[in-house]
Design a protein around this motif. Structure first.
Motif: not given
Length: 352
Positions: A195-206
């Motif tokens: 769950d913690q890496l779900r968004f990081w693994s997509v790639g984000s600048l936020a």
């Protein structure tokens, strides 16, 4: 007699007109790319869930008076924009480097397994050590990227011929497969880490902040400096191994230093904003279409065009599903695929 002299002078000037015109065109292209980057930065600072006018942005940048607009710009959008510039420049130059090193126009920065190594370092820091700080995970990502790069080079340099382009690609593919398997297995075994890496693994600048930028900045700076040093050897390498040796290029040293530069650039960018696709693959193609294969122009153009692409993708992700956001990695994948197909079709049409 004077007419003949004038004609001869005009002919002599005409012989230099081609290279001069090409140089002026490339210079204009670099200036155009710089203006495009300035426009992308302005949009990144002004556009979001709450859009601001350019005069408001300029006033907040020059006078941090503690207003709501100033807080939004300085606390959120400035770090986000700087992360886009740094990560985009790193991925663009890394893509140009890896395509030059392997003489493969379809190579991308993840070819050597560096991105997979960085992701594995982050996963291990969360699962084994329980590290939750983004700043701390950057160092584990860099360690994973360096280990992956060294393994790829070791596999490629074994045996006769040293680290040839084909062996670099094959060694990187093996390393990427192994590291991806390890990280995916660890993530599937731990739902919290997944769950913690779900968004990081997509790639984000936020989620980029000043601490993260401070951590990755020296690595990106060192990688860019090393890439500029390798410009001439890479131009020689493009002529083939035998021609490069005849021109005095040190093949093994050039490939090793190029691998070091790619590792620094990709590891730092991936650890800061996650694995972003198509940026390092498509941008060098655009640069070569504009400036040709000369790395003295391809690298600077890639350095300017890649952050522009990334920032425009990030801005688009902020507005298409407002008030929610799409991560920049999703936008670059959706937009980058048809753009890259169009580039490939254009090159094929020109070649035929």
């Amino acid at each position: 007699m004077s007419t003949e002299v004038a004609t001869a002078a005009d002919d002599a000037k005409g012989t230099d007109r081609g290279p001069r015109r090409r140089t002026s065109t490339r210079t204009l292209a670099v200036l155009g790319a710089l203006l495009l980057l300035c426009a992308a930065v302005a949009l990144s600072l002004a556009v979001g869930s709450r859009s601001l006018s350019l005069p408001t942005v300029l006033h907040a940048l020059l006078h941090d008076d503690g207003s709501t607009a100033g807080s939004v710009i300085w606390d959120v959008r400035v770090p986000r924009t700087l992360a886009g510039i740094a990560a985009g420049a790193a991925l663009g130059v890394a893509g140009a480097l890896i395509q030059a090193l392997t003489r493969n126009p379809l190579a991308d920065p993840g070819l050597l397994g560096v991105n997979a190594g960085a992701a594995t370092g982050v996963v291990l820091s969360l699962t084994v050590l329980g590290v939750t700080s983004l700043w701390a995970s950057v160092w584990f990502a860099m360690a994973g990227a360096v280990i992956a790069g060294l393994l790829a080079h070791s596999l490629a340099s074994g045996g006769r011929g040293g680290a040839t382009p084909e062996r670099l690609a094959l060694g990187g593919a093996v390393v990427a497969a192994v590291f991806t398997g390890v990280s995916q297995t660890l993530m599937l075994l731990d739902a919290q880490v997944l769950d913690q890496l779900r968004f990081w693994s997509v790639g984000s600048l936020a989620r980029a902040d000043s601490a993260t930028l401070t951590a990755v900045g020296p690595f990106i700076g060192a990688g860019l400096l090393l890439a500029l040093v390798l410009v001439r050897p890479l131009n020689a390498l493009a002529l083939g191994d035998d021609a490069a040796r005849a021109l005095g290029a040190h093949l093994d040293r050039t490939r090793f230093l190029g691998l070091v530069a790619v590792t620094l650039l990709c590891g730092a960018a991936t650890s800061a904003v996650g694995p972003l696709v198509f940026v390092g693959l498509a941008v060098p193609h655009m640069a070569r279409m504009i400036a040709g294969a000369d790395q003295r122009w391809t690298l600077p153009l890639s350095l300017l065009l890649a952050p522009s692409l990334l920032l425009f993708a990030d801005v688009l992700g902020r507005v298409v599903v407002r008030p929610d956001e799409l991560d920049a990695g999703v936008v670059t994948a959706v937009v980058g695929a048809p753009v890259f197909i169009a580039l490939v079709r254009h090159r094929r049409t020109v070649a035929s």
